[in-house]
Design a protein around this motif. Structure first.
Motif, PDB file in Angstrom:
ATOM      1  N   VAL A  48      72.217  43.877 -62.897  1.00 52.06           N
ATOM      2  CA  VAL A  48      71.745  42.514 -63.157  1.00 52.06           C
ATOM      3  C   VAL A  48      72.184  41.589 -62.017  1.00 52.06           C
ATOM      4  N   LEU A  49      73.480  41.633 -61.695  1.00 57.84           N
ATOM      5  CA  LEU A  49      73.990  40.783 -60.617  1.00 57.84           C
ATOM      6  C   LEU A  49      73.421  41.210 -59.272  1.00 57.84           C
ATOM      7  N   GLY A  50      73.343  42.527 -59.033  1.00 58.69           N
ATOM      8  CA  GLY A  50      72.774  43.017 -57.789  1.00 58.69           C
ATOM      9  C   GLY A  50      71.325  42.613 -57.634  1.00 58.69           C
ATOM     10  N   GLY A  51      70.583  42.600 -58.754  1.00 58.81           N
ATOM     11  CA  GLY A  51      69.191  42.185 -58.699  1.00 58.81           C
ATOM     12  C   GLY A  51      69.043  40.717 -58.339  1.00 58.81           C
ATOM     13  N   VAL A  52      69.928  39.873 -58.869  1.00 56.58           N
ATOM     14  CA  VAL A  52      69.887  38.437 -58.540  1.00 56.58           C
ATOM     15  C   VAL A  52      70.135  38.224 -57.048  1.00 56.58           C
ATOM     16  N   VAL A  53      71.170  38.898 -56.519  1.00 53.06           N
ATOM     17  CA  VAL A  53      71.487  38.765 -55.089  1.00 53.06           C
ATOM     18  C   VAL A  53      70.349  39.319 -54.239  1.00 53.06           C
ATOM     19  N   ALA A  54      69.840  40.485 -54.614  1.00 45.28           N
ATOM     20  CA  ALA A  54      68.752  41.107 -53.848  1.00 45.28           C
ATOM     21  C   ALA A  54      67.509  40.220 -53.841  1.00 45.28           C
ATOM     22  N   LEU A  78      62.839  45.629 -55.311  1.00 44.55           N
ATOM     23  CA  LEU A  78      63.319  44.665 -54.324  1.00 44.55           C
ATOM     24  C   LEU A  78      63.822  45.356 -53.063  1.00 44.55           C
ATOM     25  N   LEU A  79      64.461  46.516 -53.213  1.00 43.91           N
ATOM     26  CA  LEU A  79      64.939  47.238 -52.027  1.00 43.91           C
ATOM     27  C   LEU A  79      63.785  47.566 -51.090  1.00 43.91           C
ATOM     28  N   ARG A  80      62.594  47.821 -51.656  1.00 48.39           N
ATOM     29  CA  ARG A  80      61.438  48.174 -50.812  1.00 48.39           C
ATOM     30  C   ARG A  80      60.964  46.984 -49.993  1.00 48.39           C
ATOM     31  N   VAL A  81      61.263  45.766 -50.433  1.00 48.81           N
ATOM     32  CA  VAL A  81      60.954  44.608 -49.603  1.00 48.81           C
ATOM     33  C   VAL A  81      61.788  44.653 -48.327  1.00 48.81           C
ATOM     34  N   VAL A  83      58.028  34.332 -46.232  1.00 46.22           N
ATOM     35  CA  VAL A  83      57.683  32.913 -46.214  1.00 46.22           C
ATOM     36  C   VAL A  83      56.896  32.583 -47.481  1.00 46.22           C
ATOM     37  N   GLY A  84      57.426  31.639 -48.254  1.00 46.61           N
ATOM     38  CA  GLY A  84      56.799  31.288 -49.518  1.00 46.61           C
ATOM     39  C   GLY A  84      57.410  31.987 -50.712  1.00 46.61           C
ATOM     40  N   GLY A  85      58.396  32.872 -50.465  1.00 47.82           N
ATOM     41  CA  GLY A  85      59.109  33.533 -51.554  1.00 47.82           C
ATOM     42  C   GLY A  85      58.374  34.738 -52.116  1.00 47.82           C
ATOM     43  N   LEU A  86      58.892  35.258 -53.224  1.00 46.55           N
ATOM     44  CA  LEU A  86      58.384  36.493 -53.833  1.00 46.55           C
ATOM     45  C   LEU A  86      57.594  36.242 -55.120  1.00 46.55           C
ATOM     46  N   GLY A  87      57.216  35.006 -55.366  1.00 43.08           N
ATOM     47  CA  GLY A  87      56.441  34.750 -56.581  1.00 43.08           C
ATOM     48  C   GLY A  87      57.278  34.824 -57.830  1.00 43.08           C
ATOM     49  N   GLY A  88      58.474  34.247 -57.774  1.00 45.39           N
ATOM     50  CA  GLY A  88      59.393  34.327 -58.905  1.00 45.39           C
ATOM     51  C   GLY A  88      58.829  33.733 -60.180  1.00 45.39           C
ATOM     52  N   ARG A  89      58.093  32.636 -60.074  1.00 46.45           N
ATOM     53  CA  ARG A  89      57.535  32.016 -61.283  1.00 46.45           C
ATOM     54  C   ARG A  89      56.524  32.944 -61.945  1.00 46.45           C
ATOM     55  N   ASP A  90      55.647  33.553 -61.145  1.00 43.40           N
ATOM     56  CA  ASP A  90      54.653  34.479 -61.701  1.00 43.40           C
ATOM     57  C   ASP A  90      55.328  35.662 -62.388  1.00 43.40           C
ATOM     58  N   VAL A  91      56.376  36.202 -61.751  1.00 48.68           N
ATOM     59  CA  VAL A  91      57.092  37.334 -62.340  1.00 48.68           C
ATOM     60  C   VAL A  91      57.784  36.913 -63.627  1.00 48.68           C
ATOM     61  N   ALA A  98      65.905  38.888 -50.452  1.00 46.09           N
ATOM     62  CA  ALA A  98      64.565  39.376 -50.132  1.00 46.09           C
ATOM     63  C   ALA A  98      63.566  38.229 -50.068  1.00 46.09           C
ATOM     64  N   ALA A  99      63.694  37.268 -50.983  1.00 48.19           N
ATOM     65  CA  ALA A  99      62.779  36.123 -50.985  1.00 48.19           C
ATOM     66  C   ALA A  99      62.906  35.309 -49.706  1.00 48.19           C
ATOM     67  N   ALA A 100      64.111  35.280 -49.116  1.00 47.77           N
ATOM     68  CA  ALA A 100      64.310  34.538 -47.869  1.00 47.77           C
ATOM     69  C   ALA A 100      63.554  35.169 -46.708  1.00 47.77           C
ATOM     70  N   LYS A 101      63.220  36.445 -46.797  1.00 46.55           N
ATOM     71  CA  LYS A 101      62.498  37.138 -45.732  1.00 46.55           C
ATOM     72  C   LYS A 101      61.001  36.858 -45.782  1.00 46.55           C
TER      73      LYS A 101
END
Length: 537
Positions: A438-444, A385-388, A453-461, A448-451
């Motif tokens: 775990v908490l840092g990953g949720v926040v990240a 996520l940091l790489r996003v 458009v259309g999100g990061l594909g959370g359902r697929d992941v 990151a998904a807000a950056k």
């Protein structure tokens, strides 16, 4: 995904050799100096220059210096050679001065990073720190040399040079075992013993740097000291690297707090053998092994493409690259994390229960490793996520998230330090590390998904992770059954641990391959196909 897979496989080869030899180095040192007082002293002394280097140049180098060298190569009339020489000059001079000051103020540095050391432990730790601190200067020289090589698409030397460092330190550990009569007894260790350990460790970094210097010489770089530092663009580096520096600083503060709590645990235990900072450090290094071999290679391969897609506004391509990276990493990280949770003690006993490290001391490492197994998946996804953020040129968000991680890690760790018995404190520190990521990953993820458009594909992941965990459960269940049966009949020894790993781990891996194939987890099929293709050549 195939592009990520091919590029990652090429880089993973050198990374794997480096990580494996590094782990052999750790095992040799644990066998030689143990994981109690002397092992704690050595690990604290080794951490200090690493922390100073990461704070002063390590983070900025990866995020700022390499792009600036590339820019100078394209824009300067001499192809950036003078700029590279200025960088090498200022880094060398600054780090020599810092190393000298570190040696002078070693007692203060040790006091900051530890808690309640007795006079003997303090003396040994300070002495080792003074022997090891000079390697900061060689770290810097090697890091700049590696950056110059990377900008010329020469990755071989930076990939393999750490292997020489590991071999040198392995030889130092063997030599100490042969010549020292003190072993792991910190109250019998002599000045010459400490010189061998400390200067030998520094010699490993010197050897690594020499390899990199030879490599940059071969690509045509000639180091000529240049003191016209006004043209070194240090102000620009400072502005661009400010948030990266903050990110590193927050992480180093967290490590300092953890080290203080871990050394405080051994002080609270008195004469009892409990896990301390050496046990935490060795467990963390093993926890990093699957991440370093698998995730780091994928991260290195995907970041340039994500950066290009971000620059071009191709949000769908960013999402596809990210999802492919997460799925590829998780296909190996998910079963690895479950296996560490089950077989952590067996791994630690097999590897560490030799020489000055008893079976009980190795079990202390193993129980900490089990807790770190919980962190493997969230830690790896967090790093992806940091790489996003970095692909969008955002270094501020990772720094602020890191600050939150430190607050959670330190707060939970301190509460557990106050409430747990001494023999469970370091396990608690591994748990606080897990909760922080775990908490840092949720926040990240949300930021990151807000950056994109259309999100990061959370359902697929989420679907992919669920299927990978389902495929891993039978393997973990078999490993647990083998562990229980072997303990009942043979107890826990290095031999029985080898049986647990060979049968439980080996059969578990085969079951995971079978179930993942049946569940059509494409990433495993791709990995198998790539490996089979390379073996067949």
């Amino acid at each position: 995904m195939s592009r990520v897979l091919r590029a990652s496989a090429i880089m993973a080869a050198g990374t794997m050799v480096s990580r494996v030899t590094g782990f052999v180095r750790t095992a040799v040192l644990a066998s030689t100096i143990g994981v109690l007082a002397l092992g704690d002293a050595y690990n604290v002394a080794f951490m200090i220059p690493m922390m100073l280097f990461d704070f002063l140049i390590g983070g900025v180098l990866s995020s700022v210096v390499v792009p600036m060298i590339v820019r100078a190569q394209k824009s300067d009339a001499d192809g950036g050679r003078a700029y590279e020489q200025r960088l090498m000059t200022v880094a060398t001079l600054a780090l020599i001065v810092i190393a000298a000051l570190g040696v002078l103020f070693a007692p203060l540095l040790v006091d900051v990073i530890t808690t309640d050391l007795d006079p003997v432990k303090t003396h040994v730790t300070v002495t080792l720190t003074r022997y090891i601190l000079p390697q900061i200067a060689f770290f810097g020289i090697g890091a700049i040399a590696g950056a110059i090589l990377n900008t010329r698409d020469r990755f071989g030397a930076p990939m393999w040079a750490p292997v020489l460092n590991n071999i040198v330190v392995i030889a130092v550990g063997v030599a100490y075992h042969v010549v020292s009569g003190a072993g792991a007894n910190i109250r019998e260790v002599t000045s010459s013993d400490l010189a061998l350990l400390g200067l030998g460790t520094t010699a490993g970094i010197v050897a690594q740097s020499i390899i990199l210097i030879i490599a940059v010489h071969r690509v045509g770089f000639r180091f000529v000291p240049r003191f016209d530092l006004r043209n070194a663009r240090l102000g620009e580096i400072g502005r661009m690297g400010a948030w990266t520096l903050a990110f590193v600083a927050f992480n180093q503060i967290g490590l300092t707090i953890t080290t203080n709590l871990a050394t405080g645990a051994t002080a609270k235990a008195g004469a009892a053998h409990v896990a301390g900072i050496a046990s935490y450090s060795y467990a963390y290094q093993f926890f990093q092994l699957p991440y370093g071999i698998i995730a780091v290679s994928v991260i290195t391969a995907m970041l340039p493409r994500m950066s290009r897609y971000a620059h071009e506004g191709q949000f769908g391509a960013i999402r596809q690259e990210f999802v492919s990276g997460v799925r590829l990493v998780s296909a190996a990280i998910v079963p690895a994390g479950l296996m560490l949770m089950v077989l952590g003690p067996a791994v630690a006993v097999l590897v560490f229960a030799h020489g000055s490290t008893s079976v009980d001391d190795a079990l202390n490492i193993g129980t900490v490793l089990q807790v770190f197994g919980l962190a493997l998946v969230p830690f790896s996804i967090y790093q992806l996520l940091l790489r996003v953020f970095y692909s969008f040129g955002d270094t501020r968000s990772p720094a602020l998230i890191a600050l939150g991680n430190v607050v959670v890690n330190a707060s939970v760790g301190f509460v557990l330090y106050l409430t747990l018995p001494p023999h469970l404190i370091v396990m608690g520190l591994a748990l606080s590390f897990t909760l922080a990521y775990v908490l840092g990953g949720v926040v990240a993820w949300r930021l990151a998904a807000a950056k994109v458009v259309g999100g990061l594909g959370g359902r697929d992941v989420g679907v992919a992770l669920s299927r990978m965990y389902l495929a891993s459960i039978p393997a973990a269940a078999l490993a647990l059954a083998v562990l229980w049966a072997t303990k009942q009949f043979a107890g826990i020894t290095p031999l029985s641990s080898a049986i647990m790993l060979a049968v439980g781990g080996g059969a578990g891996a085969l079951i995971y391959l079978f179930t993942s194939q049946r569940m059509r987890i494409a990433e495993i099929t791709s990995i198998i196909g790539l490996v089979a293709g390379r073996v067949g050549r």
